[in-house]
Motif scaffolding. Sequence first.
Motif, PDB file in Angstrom:
ATOM      1  N   VAL A 135      88.292  22.365 -13.475  1.00 25.63           N
ATOM      2  CA  VAL A 135      87.052  21.615 -13.726  1.00 25.63           C
ATOM      3  C   VAL A 135      85.934  22.125 -12.827  1.00 25.63           C
ATOM      4  CG1 VAL A 135      85.956  19.339 -13.761  1.00 25.63           C
ATOM      5  CG2 VAL A 135      88.365  19.553 -14.369  1.00 25.63           C
ATOM      6  N   GLY A 136      85.120  23.038 -13.350  1.00 26.51           N
ATOM      7  CA  GLY A 136      83.929  23.454 -12.602  1.00 26.51           C
ATOM      8  C   GLY A 136      84.212  24.387 -11.443  1.00 26.51           C
ATOM      9  N   GLY A 137      85.228  25.224 -11.551  1.00 26.44           N
ATOM     10  CA  GLY A 137      85.474  26.230 -10.517  1.00 26.44           C
ATOM     11  C   GLY A 137      85.534  25.612  -9.128  1.00 26.44           C
ATOM     12  N   ALA A 138      84.732  26.129  -8.198  1.00 25.78           N
ATOM     13  CA  ALA A 138      84.801  25.678  -6.806  1.00 25.78           C
ATOM     14  C   ALA A 138      84.039  24.385  -6.556  1.00 25.78           C
ATOM     15  CB  ALA A 138      84.284  26.766  -5.868  1.00 25.78           C
ATOM     16  N   ILE A 139      83.379  23.854  -7.570  1.00 31.12           N
ATOM     17  CA  ILE A 139      82.635  22.595  -7.368  1.00 31.12           C
ATOM     18  C   ILE A 139      83.649  21.487  -7.076  1.00 31.12           C
ATOM     19  CG2 ILE A 139      81.012  20.967  -8.404  1.00 31.12           C
ATOM     20  CD1 ILE A 139      80.130  23.232 -10.279  1.00 31.12           C
ATOM     21  N   PRO A 140      83.460  20.738  -5.990  1.00 28.95           N
ATOM     22  CA  PRO A 140      84.504  19.780  -5.567  1.00 28.95           C
ATOM     23  C   PRO A 140      84.508  18.501  -6.387  1.00 28.95           C
ATOM     24  CG  PRO A 140      82.669  19.708  -4.027  1.00 28.95           C
ATOM     25  CD  PRO A 140      82.331  20.787  -5.039  1.00 28.95           C
ATOM     26  N   VAL A 141      84.945  18.609  -7.628  1.00 34.87           N
ATOM     27  CA  VAL A 141      84.920  17.456  -8.531  1.00 34.87           C
ATOM     28  C   VAL A 141      86.185  16.612  -8.357  1.00 34.87           C
ATOM     29  CG1 VAL A 141      84.699  16.686 -10.915  1.00 34.87           C
ATOM     30  CG2 VAL A 141      83.621  18.833 -10.204  1.00 34.87           C
ATOM     31  N   LEU A 142      87.336  17.229  -8.560  1.00 29.32           N
ATOM     32  CA  LEU A 142      88.584  16.453  -8.500  1.00 29.32           C
ATOM     33  C   LEU A 142      88.894  16.002  -7.078  1.00 29.32           C
ATOM     34  CD1 LEU A 142      90.807  18.496 -10.991  1.00 29.32           C
ATOM     35  CD2 LEU A 142      89.373  16.500 -11.430  1.00 29.32           C
TER      36      LEU A 142
END
Lengths: 317, 317
Positions: A135-142
């Motif tokens: 989910v969104g590469g390195a973007i800290p979503v999870l």
Amino acid sequence: MTLRLAVLGAGAVGGSVLDLAGEYGHEVVAFADSSSSVSDPTGLDPQTVHDRKEREGVVGDDDPEALFDTDYDVLVEATPTTLGDAEPGFSHVERALADDRHVVLANKGPVAERYADLRALEAESEGRVQFEATVGGAIPVLSTISDLGADHVTAARGVLNGTANFILSRMAAEGLDYEHVLAEAQDLGVAEADPSFDVDGIDAALKFVILANVLSDGEAEYRLNDAEVEGIRNVPGTALDLAAEDGRTVRLIGEATSDGVRVAPRLVPQGAALAVTGTQNIVQLETEHAGQLNVSGRGAGGPETATAVLSDVSRLE
Amino acid sequence: MTLRLAVLGAGAVGGSVLDLAGEYGHEVVAFADSSSSVSDPTGLDPQTVHDRKEREGVVGDDDPEALFDTDYDVLVEATPTTLGDAEPGFSHVERALADDRHVVLANKGPVAERYADLRALEAESEGRVQFEATVGGAIPVLSTISDLGADHVTAARGVLNGTANFILSRMAAEGLDYEHVLAEAQDLGVAEADPSFDVDGIDAALKFVILANVLSDGEAEYRLNDAEVEGIRNVPGTALDLAAEDGRTVRLIGEATSDGVRVAPRLVPQGAALAVTGTQNIVQLETEHAGQLNVSGRGAGGPETATAVLSDVSRLE
């Protein structure tokens, strides 16, 4: 603690994991593409592997399946996302968990299409499953949802497909129509020769399905078929002109709640957080006690996604 | 696992931790303001504590120090931030760590002014120290740096003071001058009667000092005195008008690298990610392999900051 990685999938993400694992204190002991594998219990030299792949089209002399017989701690599953039964990715995960190994997924298929099966296998195993990279590469979503607690996040909304966002941004900025900008995006390598996965909203929908699964925390299971999905092929340039006259623009917006998933082109105010440009991605989390939190950045790319994979690996230490 | 919290500080943050701990599966067994404390090994009832505080001005019959004699797992230090020796907050942390308890800080003083001392005490203790709440409330700044690895983040830049940002946003939007908007912010409760901590850039600087300490990962230590700090008192309305003519605006921007800390009013493009409005906060992380990651949201507030505290508590399980 140094963890030994078996990396399955030799595309941009798998290749970057091979390159960057050492920087994160881990080592890749086995690496496989779709037709071959190579292993070294003392750690593979990335350049040697890349050179052979370029020269001979294979990474080693062994069958891909031989990777599972090596002495590894974490399977990094980075083969292409498939729909429906999510094979062969799902079977790879199943085999690693059956052997009590951890799994880090870059492949969205098993988390989006067979979430309950995946969690059931994990429950039977000593191994754990991580999937921030889906989910969104390195973007800290999870990781942010995990920190807040899924039951304290009421919705996730945003832009999770860089190709569709690039096309809509360019259409709005240059007054060009869809076909023209798509051709440009294909020339730039931002869109694939067959762009349907991106422009029809499938890729974004898979990510929001994963978010819905995480937010519902086992109470419900979502699959791609449960999502309402509309892509951007039919967004006319005139719609963007009209939106601009009203101070707005159009973005392919997804939304996941514990009630399900929708992805469709939506009007958003120009300059609003959701109106990210180019290949940027953004996710807005609606929280119970901390208002709205936004996380954004590049949502794809080899090193970016490998960074998420390796952060997940470090969480397993 | 349910952790037993001793909460020191009965302001907005401490009060919200008392209210929300149960939702996160934890319980508050001791609670102190500056003159009294109350404890219950089976968990305090929030409303009873709030009612007594409102009715009698104290939370209980015991001395504040009695809190340390209770059977708790985690000290939540939420007393006001002090500069220099960071007392009395630092001594509270020291005492908890000496007793091998964990510490979660909402108080910025010990992390900004005595980082090396704090880490040294932590190294001698079975307890660990967490402090996400000290930088941008519930915005996942420190957790994202931790996931990426501090050595893979080259800089942190952004807006970390909502009061200064509110004032600059309003000055730009309404064409009003500093004194006028400050008075308005004070009426709204966005600015304190003595606003110097916020408008002189001290509060933002403390947060960027903490970020510099985290990014340098023990190789250097920063204190407020090491930061170059300029506030917003001397930003004339005409500067905002001139900036607007050029498509730009002014924000109080901080930057932390492993080389140090600067906070000052800067020109930023209108509509850029850094040009957040109102009391929003944002941090941009420059990473080695994953480009720029942005995290934003409300950077202050009782429930928001308590959310960060309770996420930190859950990390200690």
